[in-house]
Motif scaffolding. Structure first.
Motif, PDB file in Angstrom:
ATOM      1  N   THR A  27      49.122  32.300 115.417  1.00 50.38           N
ATOM      2  CA  THR A  27      50.463  31.769 115.163  1.00 50.38           C
ATOM      3  C   THR A  27      51.502  32.889 115.201  1.00 50.38           C
ATOM      4  O   THR A  27      52.595  32.722 115.775  1.00 50.38           O
ATOM      5  N   ILE A  28      51.177  34.017 114.593  1.00 49.01           N
ATOM      6  CA  ILE A  28      52.090  35.160 114.615  1.00 49.01           C
ATOM      7  C   ILE A  28      52.373  35.585 116.049  1.00 49.01           C
ATOM      8  O   ILE A  28      53.528  35.882 116.411  1.00 49.01           O
ATOM      9  N   ALA A  29      51.350  35.614 116.901  1.00 48.93           N
ATOM     10  CA  ALA A  29      51.531  36.023 118.302  1.00 48.93           C
ATOM     11  C   ALA A  29      52.467  35.056 119.026  1.00 48.93           C
ATOM     12  O   ALA A  29      53.329  35.477 119.816  1.00 48.93           O
ATOM     13  N   ILE A  30      52.312  33.750 118.774  1.00 48.81           N
ATOM     14  CA  ILE A  30      53.183  32.759 119.420  1.00 48.81           C
ATOM     15  C   ILE A  30      54.622  32.926 118.954  1.00 48.81           C
ATOM     16  O   ILE A  30      55.565  32.925 119.764  1.00 48.81           O
ATOM     17  N   LEU A  31      54.821  33.071 117.650  1.00 48.92           N
ATOM     18  CA  LEU A  31      56.179  33.244 117.118  1.00 48.92           C
ATOM     19  C   LEU A  31      56.817  34.536 117.624  1.00 48.92           C
ATOM     20  O   LEU A  31      58.013  34.556 117.952  1.00 48.92           O
ATOM     21  N   ALA A  32      56.040  35.599 117.711  1.00 47.35           N
ATOM     22  CA  ALA A  32      56.582  36.871 118.204  1.00 47.35           C
ATOM     23  C   ALA A  32      57.067  36.727 119.639  1.00 47.35           C
ATOM     24  O   ALA A  32      58.137  37.238 120.002  1.00 47.35           O
ATOM     25  N   ARG A  33      56.273  36.021 120.466  1.00 46.97           N
ATOM     26  CA  ARG A  33      56.680  35.825 121.871  1.00 46.97           C
ATOM     27  C   ARG A  33      57.992  35.050 121.929  1.00 46.97           C
ATOM     28  O   ARG A  33      58.901  35.385 122.702  1.00 46.97           O
ATOM     29  N   LYS A  34      58.125  34.021 121.118  1.00 47.20           N
ATOM     30  CA  LYS A  34      59.337  33.196 121.135  1.00 47.20           C
ATOM     31  C   LYS A  34      60.550  33.940 120.589  1.00 47.20           C
ATOM     32  O   LYS A  34      61.687  33.712 121.031  1.00 47.20           O
ATOM     33  N   LEU A  35      60.308  34.846 119.637  1.00 47.00           N
ATOM     34  CA  LEU A  35      61.413  35.578 119.002  1.00 47.00           C
ATOM     35  C   LEU A  35      61.716  36.900 119.694  1.00 47.00           C
ATOM     36  O   LEU A  35      62.624  37.627 119.279  1.00 47.00           O
ATOM     37  N   GLY A  36      60.938  37.247 120.746  1.00 45.67           N
ATOM     38  CA  GLY A  36      61.215  38.452 121.533  1.00 45.67           C
ATOM     39  C   GLY A  36      60.882  39.744 120.820  1.00 45.67           C
ATOM     40  O   GLY A  36      61.609  40.740 120.953  1.00 45.67           O
ATOM     41  N   CYS A  37      59.809  39.745 120.041  1.00 48.57           N
ATOM     42  CA  CYS A  37      59.397  40.964 119.349  1.00 48.57           C
ATOM     43  C   CYS A  37      57.883  41.099 119.458  1.00 48.57           C
ATOM     44  O   CYS A  37      57.215  40.255 120.074  1.00 48.57           O
TER      45      CYS A  37
END
Length: 452
Positions: free
Chosen positions: A48-58
């Protein structure tokens, strides 16, 4: 570096990106789940962290630990500087650097792979400073942390453990660690990685130090076949050359000791070729002492090149002034080469100098210096001094736990006594003591082993 919770960082980045909770969530999650994360009521899984990071550009590291690309690069640079200090022999500086890194929370939490490298380096720095027990304890803890999670790092830790036990003189434990590590890697169906091959080399050297010539030769042949099959060094040409270099160099010494000079020369030539492939990318591809040992297998021209190489290395170490034992090992190897080239007087002078530099607890390096000194005195026909010196070397090996090498050294004592034309009782005692060390005879029922 940005501090705070994961939820706070998700909230800040979402607002900065102009996204609603629903927009950030879709299509994988619900808006309410994002709200729970931002309020700190849910700890998301790594995926989940990896998906959110991709969406948030970090990066995932930043989202989870607040570790930015810039701060990660700074930590990586600090780690490389610590590793360089250790490689250069600046053990005190390396230990200080690694100690700081190991205690850095951001490294431990945000970059676990770098933190494991730092722990390994910290252990090796402890060992280099003479704190071997602490080094072993740290390596054993590190092995438990990564076992089953990162097999490459686990293998690298096992390699360090083998080396540490060998340097402590605990050869039996070095063999046990290497055997267990290789068996574990085999059961896990891990490929013959570069680290696994280096573990095999440590196992080879431990058997060689124990005087188990048959096992050492068999293992040397197996390692040579492994690297020549193309296995064992990852995809890079440099890694493949390093694996061949390491195996060829150690196998050459084993075959030379076993009396197979032709095979030893062939392997030495292959090692030198592999070292040449490393010249542009890794200046320390082959230690000067190890390179000199290979060169001496190539005849007198090679021995002359080895002498020049060691003289240059001596000057470097003398200028540094903080590595007397490394200098002693270098000088002892030069003494051995002088003896092989028919210069016993120079060999004696250099061996005496080496023995002074290697003063301290009994060690294999000090015993080798005494052996060269003793054989040089034999060639100079100074037999009483030679016998006394060879006896000291044999006792040094025995006290350091190198039983089979000690047996060979006592044999050399007996041969030197025989050259005097007398001393039959002392000579018999020396032979008998040598046999007793390897279990082929009882200790002589006489007062003492040969006197100094």
């Amino acid at each position: 570096m940005h501090h705070g919770s994961l939820g706070r960082r998700v909230l800040e980045l979402r607002i900065r990106s102009g996204l609603s909770q629903t927009q950030l969530a879709a299509p994988e999650f619900s808006g309410s789940y994002i709200s729970l994360i931002e309020s700190g009521k849910r700890q998301p899984a790594q995926r989940t962290i990896a998906i959110l990071a991709r969406k948030l550009g970090c990066t995932s590291e930043y989202l989870e630990h607040g570790l930015t690309d810039k701060s990660l690069a700074a930590l990586t640079d600090r780690l490389r500087r610590a590793e360089a200090a250790l490689a250069d022999g600046s053990a005190a500086d390396a230990l200080a650097r690694f100690s700081e890194l190991v205690a850095t929370p951001a490294l431990r939490a945000g970059a676990p792979r770098l933190h494991q490298r730092a722990r390994r380096g910290h252990a090796m720095s402890l060992e280099a400073r003479g704190r071997a027990e602490e080094a072993v304890q740290e390596l054993e803890r590190a092995a438990q942390t990564v076992k089953g999670l990162d097999w490459d790092e686990w293998a690298a830790v096992q390699e360090c453990l083998c080396r540490c036990h060998r340097r402590r003189g605990d050869l039996v434990e070095a063999v046990a660690v290497a055997d267990r590590a290789l068996a574990c890697l085999h059961l896990e169906e891990r490929p013959a990685t570069d680290a696994a091959i280096r573990i095999g080399v440590h196992l080879l050297e431990a058997h060689r130090s124990l005087g188990d010539a048959f096992t050492a030769r068999r293992l040397a042949g197996r390692l040579v076949r492994t690297v020549e099959s193309g296995a064992g060094a990852g995809a890079g040409a440099g890694a493949r050359a390093r694996a061949r270099l390491t195996v060829y160099a150690h196998a050459a010494a084993v075959f030379e000791e076993h009396g197979d000079h032709a095979t030893a020369v062939t392997l030495a030539e292959r090692a030198m070729a592999a070292a040449a492939e490393q010249e542009t990318g890794r200046a320390d591809a082959l230690d000067a002492v190890e390179r000199a040992g290979l060169l001496t297998l190539l005849g007198r021209p090679g021995a002359e090149r080895a002498r020049l190489l060691l003289c240059a290395r001596e000057r470097e170490l003398a200028r540094a002034g903080d590595r007397p034992r490394a200098l002693g090992v270098c000088v002892a190897e030069r003494a051995r080469i002088e003896l092989a080239m028919g210069c016993p007087a120079e060999a004696v002078a250099q061996a005496r100098r080496a023995h002074t530099l290697l003063a301290g607890p009994p060690s294999r390096a000090a015993a080798r210096a005494l052996a060269v000194l003793g054989h040089g005195l034999v060639q100079l026909d100074r037999l009483p001094a030679a016998i006394e010196t060879l006896t000291r070397g044999a006792e040094c090996l025995e006290h350091a736990g190198y039983v089979r090498q000690a047996a060979r050294a006592w044999y050399d004592v007996a041969e030197a006594i025989g050259r005097t034309g007398g001393g039959h009782r002392r000579r018999a005692l020396a032979y008998r003591h040598a046999l007793a060390l390897i279990g082929l005879a009882a200790e002589p029922a006489l007062p003492n082993p040969p006197p100094r």
